[in-house]
Design an enzyme around this catalytic site. Structure first.
Site, PDB file in Angstrom:
ATOM      1  CD  GLN A   1      -2.529  -1.148   2.702  1.00 14.62           C
ATOM      2  OE1 GLN A   1      -3.622  -0.613   2.861  1.00 14.62           O
ATOM      3  NE2 GLN A   1      -1.904  -1.737   3.693  1.00 14.62           N
TER       4      GLN A   1
ATOM      5  CG  HIS B   1      -2.919   2.713  -1.699  1.00 13.23           C
ATOM      6  ND1 HIS B   1      -2.888   2.735  -0.326  1.00 13.23           N
ATOM      7  CD2 HIS B   1      -3.996   1.957  -2.030  1.00 13.23           C
ATOM      8  CE1 HIS B   1      -3.896   2.015   0.145  1.00 13.23           C
ATOM      9  NE2 HIS B   1      -4.569   1.530  -0.869  1.00 13.23           N
TER      10      HIS B   1
ATOM     11  CB  CYS C   1      -1.311  19.768 -22.743  1.00 13.58           C
ATOM     12  SG  CYS C   1      -1.843  19.178 -21.119  1.00 13.58           S
TER      13      CYS C   1
ATOM     14  CD  GLU D   1       1.097  -0.075  18.740  1.00 12.87           C
ATOM     15  OE1 GLU D   1       0.002  -0.031  19.312  1.00 12.87           O
ATOM     16  OE2 GLU D   1       2.141   0.465  19.144  1.00 12.87           O
TER      17      GLU D   1
HETATM   18  N1  APR Z   1       7.083  -2.907  11.907  1.00 14.32           N
HETATM   19  C1  APR Z   1       5.838  -3.364  11.609  1.00 14.32           C
HETATM   20  N2  APR Z   1       4.721  -2.627  11.774  1.00 14.32           N
HETATM   21  C2  APR Z   1       4.858  -1.399  12.266  1.00 14.32           C
HETATM   22  C3  APR Z   1       6.118  -0.836  12.599  1.00 14.32           C
HETATM   23  C4  APR Z   1       7.269  -1.666  12.406  1.00 14.32           C
HETATM   24  N3  APR Z   1       8.497  -1.247  12.688  1.00 14.32           N
HETATM   25  N4  APR Z   1       5.925   0.431  13.038  1.00 14.32           N
HETATM   26  C5  APR Z   1       4.599   0.659  12.988  1.00 14.32           C
HETATM   27  N5  APR Z   1       3.935  -0.434  12.531  1.00 14.32           N
HETATM   28  C6  APR Z   1       2.505  -0.614  12.307  1.00 14.32           C
HETATM   29  C7  APR Z   1       1.590   0.196  13.207  1.00 14.32           C
HETATM   30  O1  APR Z   1       1.378  -0.486  14.441  1.00 14.32           O
HETATM   31  C8  APR Z   1       0.309   0.277  12.357  1.00 14.32           C
HETATM   32  O2  APR Z   1      -0.559  -0.816  12.654  1.00 14.32           O
HETATM   33  O3  APR Z   1       2.201  -0.160  11.005  1.00 14.32           O
HETATM   34  C9  APR Z   1       0.805   0.124  10.923  1.00 14.32           C
HETATM   35  C10 APR Z   1       0.637   1.368  10.073  1.00 14.32           C
HETATM   36  O4  APR Z   1      -0.729   1.619   9.892  1.00 14.32           O
HETATM   37  P1  APR Z   1      -1.271   2.861   9.035  1.00 14.32           P
HETATM   38  O5  APR Z   1      -0.531   4.097   9.436  1.00 14.32           O
HETATM   39  O6  APR Z   1      -2.741   2.862   9.140  1.00 14.32           O
HETATM   40  O7  APR Z   1      -0.771   2.512   7.543  1.00 14.32           O
HETATM   41  P2  APR Z   1      -1.423   1.557   6.451  1.00 14.32           P
HETATM   42  O8  APR Z   1      -2.145   0.414   7.053  1.00 14.32           O
HETATM   43  O9  APR Z   1      -0.318   1.246   5.482  1.00 14.32           O
HETATM   44  O10 APR Z   1      -2.444   2.552   5.766  1.00 14.32           O
HETATM   45  C11 APR Z   1      -3.146   2.134   4.631  1.00 14.32           C
HETATM   46  O11 APR Z   1      -4.188   4.286   4.338  1.00 14.32           O
HETATM   47  O12 APR Z   1      -3.893   6.578   4.506  1.00 14.32           O
HETATM   48  C12 APR Z   1      -4.016   5.523   3.623  1.00 14.32           C
HETATM   49  O13 APR Z   1      -3.201   5.335   1.433  1.00 14.32           O
HETATM   50  C13 APR Z   1      -2.763   5.378   2.782  1.00 14.32           C
HETATM   51  O14 APR Z   1      -1.578   3.375   2.112  1.00 14.32           O
HETATM   52  C14 APR Z   1      -2.189   4.046   3.206  1.00 14.32           C
HETATM   53  C15 APR Z   1      -3.416   3.288   3.695  1.00 14.32           C
END
Ligand code: APR
Length: 221
Positions: free
Chosen positions: A80, A98, A128, A193
């Protein structure tokens, strides 16, 4: 993979602590309506994302995924993330659900412009005269149909599904574990988490991505 995969390289996540959507309202920066209202403002925001991404380097987890793909050519990467970090670690054929920060497109002429190494946009306008928009799936955008078909195909066929660093709240990625499970895959979640989907996984690793991948695939290091 989701934003947590890149978090370990220093790229901020979207929803976690220090997440981008806490600082910036997506309604002003990450939707077509905002782009129509103020294209320069939206382009500035994405240029900043590019500059920040270039300050970060792929971590050991990205490198392990590249090594996995090199050793087992039937490894697919579905992300993503729009930051191109997998490609910078040498991974090939990444399915970018994305889109990418590193591509711009002219919606009037249907042209794509790729630039992988510069933070600043070479051009903000097409020849353009139309503003170029980042080739990203913003909020309220439709996903690219062939990208979703590709992702759905590889996930429904896989025998091992590893979800890394995503909160699992954004569709269609939120449904990928169930798709993989239906096809008989063993499903692993890597996330420090708990997520809303954690209970669906066969194995859960509550540690950072690089650490877990290093342990699971230490023979590739
Ligand atoms: N290793 C693994 N996971 C981690 C780490 C790490 N070092 N650090 C943080 N995380 C986890 C967090 O606990 C959280 O659950 O990564 C996750 C990030 O979640 P989001 O910020 O919601 O990101 P994501 O799930 O990729 O979002 C999806 O939402 O805003 C839109 O288009 C955007 O692609 C994005 C989509």
């Amino acid at each position: 993979t989701g934003a947590g995969m890149s978090a370990e390289s220093g790229v901020p996540t979207y929803r976690g602590r220090g997440g981008i959507w806490h600082e910036y309202k997506w309604e002003n920066y990450a939707c077509q309506t905002a782009f129509i209202r103020n294209p320069a403002h939206v382009i500035d925001f994405h240029e900043l994302r590019r500059i920040e991404a270039l300050k970060c380097e792929p971590h050991v987890g990205h490198k392990i995924i590249t090594a996995l793909q090199t050793k087992y050519s039937n490894t697919s990467i579905v992300t993503q993330n729009i930051d191109g970090m997998h490609q910078r670690a040498g991974s090939q054929e990444v399915i970018e659900l994305h889109g990418s920060l590193w591509r711009m497109r002219c919606d009037k002429e249907g042209k794509l412009f790729e630039n992988l190494s510069q933070g600043k946009y070479a051009n903000r306008k097409c020849s353009c005269g139309e503003f170029l928009r980042p080739d990203i799936i913003w909020f309220e955008d439709q996903l690219n149909e062939s990208t979703v078909v590709n992702a759905t195909h590889v996930i429904s066929q896989c025998d091992l599904f590893i979800s890394i660093g995503t909160s699992g709240v954004v569709w269609p990625a939120a449904g990928f574990q169930q798709l993989a499970k239906k096809g008989g895959a063993h499903c692993i979640e890597i996330n420090p988490e708990k997520t809303e989907l954690s209970y669906l996984f066969d194995d859960v690793h509550r540690e950072p991505a690089g650490q877990v991948l290093s342990r699971l695939f230490d023979s590739l290091l």
